[in-house]
Design a protein around this motif. Structure first.
Motif, PDB file in Angstrom:
ATOM      1  N   UNK A 140       0.776  -1.242   0.000  1.00  0.00           N
ATOM      2  CA  UNK A 140       0.000   0.000   0.000  1.00  0.00           C
ATOM      3  C   UNK A 140       0.807   1.292   0.000  1.00  0.00           C
ATOM      4  N   UNK A 141       2.103   1.205  -0.196  1.00  0.00           N
ATOM      5  CA  UNK A 141       2.930   2.423  -0.158  1.00  0.00           C
ATOM      6  C   UNK A 141       3.544   2.716  -1.523  1.00  0.00           C
ATOM      7  N   UNK A 142       2.928   2.190  -2.563  1.00  0.00           N
ATOM      8  CA  UNK A 142       3.518   2.304  -3.904  1.00  0.00           C
ATOM      9  C   UNK A 142       3.698   3.767  -4.322  1.00  0.00           C
ATOM     10  N   UNK A 143       2.656   4.578  -4.046  1.00  0.00           N
ATOM     11  CA  UNK A 143       2.720   5.978  -4.476  1.00  0.00           C
ATOM     12  C   UNK A 143       3.848   6.736  -3.795  1.00  0.00           C
ATOM     13  N   UNK A 144       3.945   6.485  -2.500  1.00  0.00           N
ATOM     14  CA  UNK A 144       4.982   7.158  -1.724  1.00  0.00           C
ATOM     15  C   UNK A 144       6.371   6.766  -2.229  1.00  0.00           C
ATOM     16  N   UNK A 145       6.539   5.469  -2.498  1.00  0.00           N
ATOM     17  CA  UNK A 145       7.828   4.993  -2.978  1.00  0.00           C
ATOM     18  C   UNK A 145       8.137   5.563  -4.366  1.00  0.00           C
ATOM     19  N   UNK A 146       7.102   5.694  -5.186  1.00  0.00           N
ATOM     20  CA  UNK A 146       7.319   6.263  -6.526  1.00  0.00           C
ATOM     21  C   UNK A 146       7.732   7.731  -6.401  1.00  0.00           C
ATOM     22  N   UNK A 147       7.098   8.469  -5.487  1.00  0.00           N
ATOM     23  CA  UNK A 147       7.476   9.879  -5.299  1.00  0.00           C
ATOM     24  C   UNK A 147       8.904   9.982  -4.785  1.00  0.00           C
ATOM     25  N   UNK A 148       9.276   9.058  -3.920  1.00  0.00           N
ATOM     26  CA  UNK A 148      10.649   9.095  -3.408  1.00  0.00           C
ATOM     27  C   UNK A 148      11.635   8.865  -4.545  1.00  0.00           C
ATOM     28  N   UNK A 149      11.261   7.994  -5.448  1.00  0.00           N
ATOM     29  CA  UNK A 149      12.121   7.708  -6.583  1.00  0.00           C
ATOM     30  C   UNK A 149      12.322   8.955  -7.452  1.00  0.00           C
ATOM     31  N   UNK A 150      11.292   9.774  -7.552  1.00  0.00           N
ATOM     32  CA  UNK A 150      11.415  11.021  -8.312  1.00  0.00           C
ATOM     33  C   UNK A 150      12.439  11.942  -7.624  1.00  0.00           C
ATOM     34  N   UNK A 151      12.329  12.051  -6.304  1.00  0.00           N
ATOM     35  CA  UNK A 151      13.299  12.872  -5.561  1.00  0.00           C
ATOM     36  C   UNK A 151      14.723  12.367  -5.773  1.00  0.00           C
TER      37      UNK A 151
END
Ligand SMILES: Nc1ncnc2c1ncn2[C@@H]1O[C@H](COP(=O)(O)OP(=O)(O)OP(=O)(O)O)[C@@H](O)[C@H]1O
Ligand SMILES: [Mg+2]
Length: 392
Positions: free
Chosen positions: A21-32
């Motif tokens: 359930x944390x896919x979005x957060x992890x994807x945003x971190x990847x952008x950073x």
């Protein structure tokens, strides 16, 4: 099934077999991360705020693992763990820089090490510091003794060096709600200053803490609302909870029958810590790799016991009889929701807010409840209300 092969990890900060359930957060971190590596640029820091046991520490650890594998300068500290925050940051950065000197050509790090040494001697005069190389402190950059300014200068120096090396800097602060208002103000002011450069340093700061953290940061400096990207970490939805239970079992060759799984998901209420406890005890009690409703029933009872003993009971026992009355009212009226203090006053048969303010303040200090907003009260742990309703 064989407990040795059990994939589930109930506890504090233990990496779950599936970070559901944390896919979005992890994807945003990847952008950073990519912004830092590919453009040498940073963005606003993050604040992960959420109740106890929802998975904040696990996320920090995951970020750490990702960037450590890529040679970043990465440091993680826990506020309020006995040492002052600047000293803890200092220690953790020593370790991070030591690792960095082993990985990157040392001459490019030399200035940073010198600045860091001067900073370090300023915040931690008693400390014994060893960077493992012959480093001369560089005076006048990050050693004024005013923490906010020194941190900002240090962040900038870290960022410059990282940009030069094609990496980034990751600073993680767990339990940030435990930091003193002065330390929070210093961190805010450093972040504020670094964010104002034309090209902000490729430095990512992530703070994690209880839901009261955003308000504490805002109280420390008025501009904190816009300083960070606030990322609340909440309970998992049913689909994610289902995956968190099923996929790790499948990895071990076991399957859940659907009616048992439904009961498990409903009981867990999306609470990550409880999900791990359920997975663990259902696995240990399952008689075959076909996990049936009876296996789930036995496992759920044991998981409930583990969570009661490991999480709720100690909190309950820390409360005095008067404080328990307040907790009972909060549980009865609000359950998982926040409740107006005025309502609790009424339910307890009192007249004024001040009649319960001593209990209220003590309970906040003990970490059992918090004020999500002025005049409101809520539990810091999911499911505490249900535990209380089971108490005689
Ligand atoms: N996304 C997730 N999916 C499945 N399990 C998870 C997830 N996140 C955390 N967990 C599990 O939940 C438990 C609590 O995680 P963690 O210690 O990170 O919570 P926390 O928010 O840091 O709690 P606290 O506020 O008490 O420090 C651990 O057992 C962990 O394995
Ligand atoms: Mg934690």
């Amino acid at each position: 099934m064989d407990p040795v092969a059990n994939p589930y990890r109930p506890g504090a900060g233990r990496r779950p077999p599936l970070l559901a359930g944390r896919e979005q957060l992890l994807a945003s971190f990847d952008v950073l991360r990519r912004m830092a590596e590919e453009h040498g640029e940073g963005d606003r820091g993050w604040i992960l705020n959420g109740l106890r046991g929802v998975g904040k520490t696990v996320l920090l650890n995951d970020f750490m693992r990702q960037v450590s594998n890529r040679g970043w300068i990465a440091a993680k500290v826990e506020a309020g763990a006995g040492t002052s925050l600047p000293v803890a940051l200092n220690h953790s950065l020593v370790a991070a820089l030591r690792t960095a000197t082993g990985r990157h050509p040392e001459p490019r790090l030399r200035r940073l090490l010198g600045i860091f040494k001067a900073f370090s001697l300023t915040v931690d005069q008693a400390g014994t510091l060893s960077l493992g190389v012959d480093v001369q402190p560089i005076a006048g950059v990050a050693d004024s003794g005013r923490l906010g300014e020194d941190l900002a200068a240090l962040f900038e120096a870290l960022g410059d060096t990282a940009r030069d090396l094609g990496i980034g800097v990751l600073l993680l602060i767990d339990e940030l709600q435990e930091a003193s208002p002065e330390d929070l103000a210093a961190i805010n002011s450093a972040v504020h200053r670094v964010g104002q450069s034309d090209i902000p340093a490729p430095l990512i700061l992530v703070g994690a803490g209880l839901p009261s953290l955003p308000a504490q940061l805002a109280e420390a400096t008025s501009y904190a609302e816009r300083l960070y990207d606030y990322r609340p970490v909440g309970l998992l939805d049913d689909d994610s909870a289902r995956q968190a239970l099923v996929i790790p079992s499948a990895g071990g060759g076991a399957t859940w029958d659907s009616s048992g799984l439904d009961v498990a998901v409903a009981t867990a209420g999306g609470y990550p810590y409880f999900i791990q406890a359920i997975g663990k005890h259902v696995w240990d009690n399952a008689r075959s790799t076909q996990i049936g409703p009876e296996d789930v029933e036995v496992g759920l009872a044991e998981a409930q016991r583990e969570v009661d003993d490991g999480l709720y009971r100690s909190r309950w026992e820390r409360a005095t009889p008067a404080q328990r009355d307040l907790l009972r009212s909060l549980a009865a009226i609000g359950g998982e929701r926040a409740v107006a203090v005025a309502e609790i006053v009424k339910a307890m048969g009192k007249v004024r807010t001040s009649d319960i303010s001593v209990s209220r303040n003590e309970l906040i200090k003990k970490g059992l409840v918090y004020a999500p907003e002025r005049g409101l009260l809520a539990f810091t742990v999911p499911g505490m209300h249900a535990f209380i309703s089971r108490q005689p």
